[in-house]
Design an enzyme around this catalytic site. Structure first.
Site: not given
Length: 526
Positions: A423, A158, A276, A150, A420-421, A455, A412
């Site tokens: 959750a 986010q 999202c 990373e 793509k969330t 969402c 994602d």
């Protein structure tokens, strides 16, 4: 100083002086490794002395002293760790440079084949998916050699940026230090992945480092392509152009909405996939609610321009959303794709399909909230791991690559058809953790992901339509209908997003605490 460049990422030199350290910095080195024991000869600068000068010059430093002819595998492992974790390019030195070169060759030999991988599990990406997966793995198997690649110093929650844009959260609430979130027992390799060598079980970094693995997990997120819309990148942050998809811009959304006294406000949504998918609408509904309370909504022309054919991809939630569209007087424009921004002229250009083909439409605005097109990161899109869409190919249930059984992907960046969330990543992380450990042990996957995503659609301050669904749009509510009916606006759902989910994220998901996401055996998914 005589520097011998062995690779773009590594060079060697004889004994350094403080003046040599300054030269190394000028020549682009970002770290120094001393392979010489202190006191080998009179007048030799100590490693501590050189290290202090290096750190003052902004360079990282490590001391791995070795004796000629007596270098061990343990020395090579320590050198390997330093080469993996220090920023590159790296300069190694000893009396003549020979020991640094030899020890580096021994360290490189550790990643020459799959049996000698320095890390049992290597994770690309230290965002939500990567940290959660690492924490879940380490909860199950302490002592495993696990590393996370990373480049960023900061980590962001986010989903909170929608609330920042609405003036509910402060932006600082959504940011924390990456170093404080790396799970205990994991190695942080600070760098950016550049390409994959799956047959050699290696990942190549931007600075030339090669990192070996037993099992690879790919979750670097999605690329926000701000430059795909001409004029957008230059217009952001002023002249009424904003986006909640960036940490530094969400506060500007709040300022614009607060200062809005009527006029034309545009909200855009690009073609799928995006992360999202409800976020473009969330910004719009929360702004409209603020303007409704301030008495300026009646003097406003609010337009939603979406490249898609529907307001939301799961039909069960559309009626509740349409109630708010009607209440706020929002003009819906389907099949309308933003293709250009003229910031100084405050004009947005859209391509819209009609019976005669595609036409370009110019819309003036006083405020515009833009969601950028989103694609897979370049190093994935151009790799052997990608599908034609550019995302990492995976089996939708096991999240394992169909060609390389030692590679998994989630979040994602993977090609699964779920929303793509965050959750979704929360549900995927333990599945990948269990399956990655099984693969490391030579066994097939044992757990399955059902496509769950969530969402929370913030339709007004204090109420949310809690959309929860899996593959194929199947409704997957987490709560009984009498408590929360996800198809209707709910104050309890707002409490969930406003108060409960942030600590669940920071203290649950990122710590490997798998609340409400118990893994399901593959048989139970059939």
């Amino acid at each position: 100083m005589d520097i011998k460049r062995l690779t773009p990422a590594f060079g060697t030199a004889p004994q350094l002086t403080p003046h040599d350290v300054e030269q190394a910095a000028r020549e682009g080195f970002r770290a120094i490794i001393c392979n010489r024991p202190d006191g080998e000869e009179d007048g030799q600068p100590t490693a501590a002395d050189i290290g202090a000068v290096a750190r003052a010059a902004g360079l990282a430093f490590a001391h791995i002293p070795v004796t000629p002819g007596a270098m061990t595998d343990a020395d090579a492992q320590e050198m390997r760790y330093a080469l993996d974790t220090l920023p590159g390019p790296v300069l190694g030195y000893c009396r003549s440079g020979a020991r640094a070169e030899k020890l580096t060759a021994m360290a490189d030999a550790l990643i020459a084949g799959p049996r000698a991988a320095p890390y049992d599990i290597l994770i690309i990406g230290g965002g939500s998916a990567g940290i959660a997966t690492a924490a879940s793995i380490l909860k199950r198997r302490r002592g495993i050699r696990l590393a996370i690649i990373e480049p960023s110093d900061d980590h962001y929650y986010q989903p909170g940026w929608t609330m920042v844009g609405a003036g509910v959260f402060d932006s600082g609430f959504t940011r924390r230090s990456e170093a404080h979130l790396i799970p205990s027992g994991a190695t942080w390799i600070k760098g950016s992945a550049n390409s994959f060598l799956p047959d050699d079980k290696q990942v190549l970094l931007d600075d030339g480092r090669r990192i070996g693995y037993g099992v690879l997990i790919v979750c670097p997120g999605i690329k926000l392509d701000w430059n795909a819309i001409p004029g957008l990148a230059d217009a952001l942050g002023h002249d009424g152009v904003t986006s909640n998809y960036r940490y530094d811009l969400a506060p500007y959304t709040n300022r614009l909405a607060k200062a809005f006294k009527g006029g034309r406000a545009l909200f855009t949504q690009p073609p799928m996939p995006i992360k999202c998918a409800g976020a473009p609408q969330k910004a719009m509904y929360l702004s409209c609610h603020r303007w409704e309370k301030a008495g300026v909504l009646a003097h406003s022309d609010v337009q939603f321009h979406t490249a898609g054919p529907a307001l939301f991809g799961v039909a069960a939630y559309v009626p509740a959303l349409m109630d708010y569209v009607d209440r706020y007087g929002i003009h819906l424009n389907f099949g309308s794709k933003l293709v250009e921004i003229d910031g100084p002229a405050k004009t947005a250009i859209f391509e819209q399909a009609d019976g005669d083909g595609v036409r370009r439409v110019a819309e003036r605005y006083d405020m515009i909230h833009v969601v950028p097109p989103q694609v897979a990161p370049d190093f994935i899109r151009n790799s052997l791991l990608a599908t034609p869409s550019g995302f990492v190919a995976v089996d939708e249930a096991t999240l394992r690559h169909p060609v390389y059984p030692d590679i998994f992907a989630l979040g994602d960046a993977c090609s699964a058809s779920n929303a793509k969330t965050m959750a979704a990543a929360r549900k995927q992380a333990p599945v990948v953790a269990v399956n990655a450990l099984a693969a490391l042990d030579g066994h097939p996957p044992v757990a399955a992901y059902d496509g769950y995503g969530s969402c929370p659609l913030t339709v007004e301050a204090g109420k949310i339509v809690l959309a929860e669904f899996g593959y194929g749009g199947k409704l997957m509510p987490s709560f009984p209908n009498w408590l929360i009916d996800g198809t209707r606006p709910s104050r309890l759902s707002w409490l969930l997003k406003d108060t409960i989910l942030p600590p669940v994220y920071w203290h649950g998901m990122l710590k490997g605490r798998e609340w409400m996401v118990k893994t399901q055996p593959i048989e139970s998914q059939s």
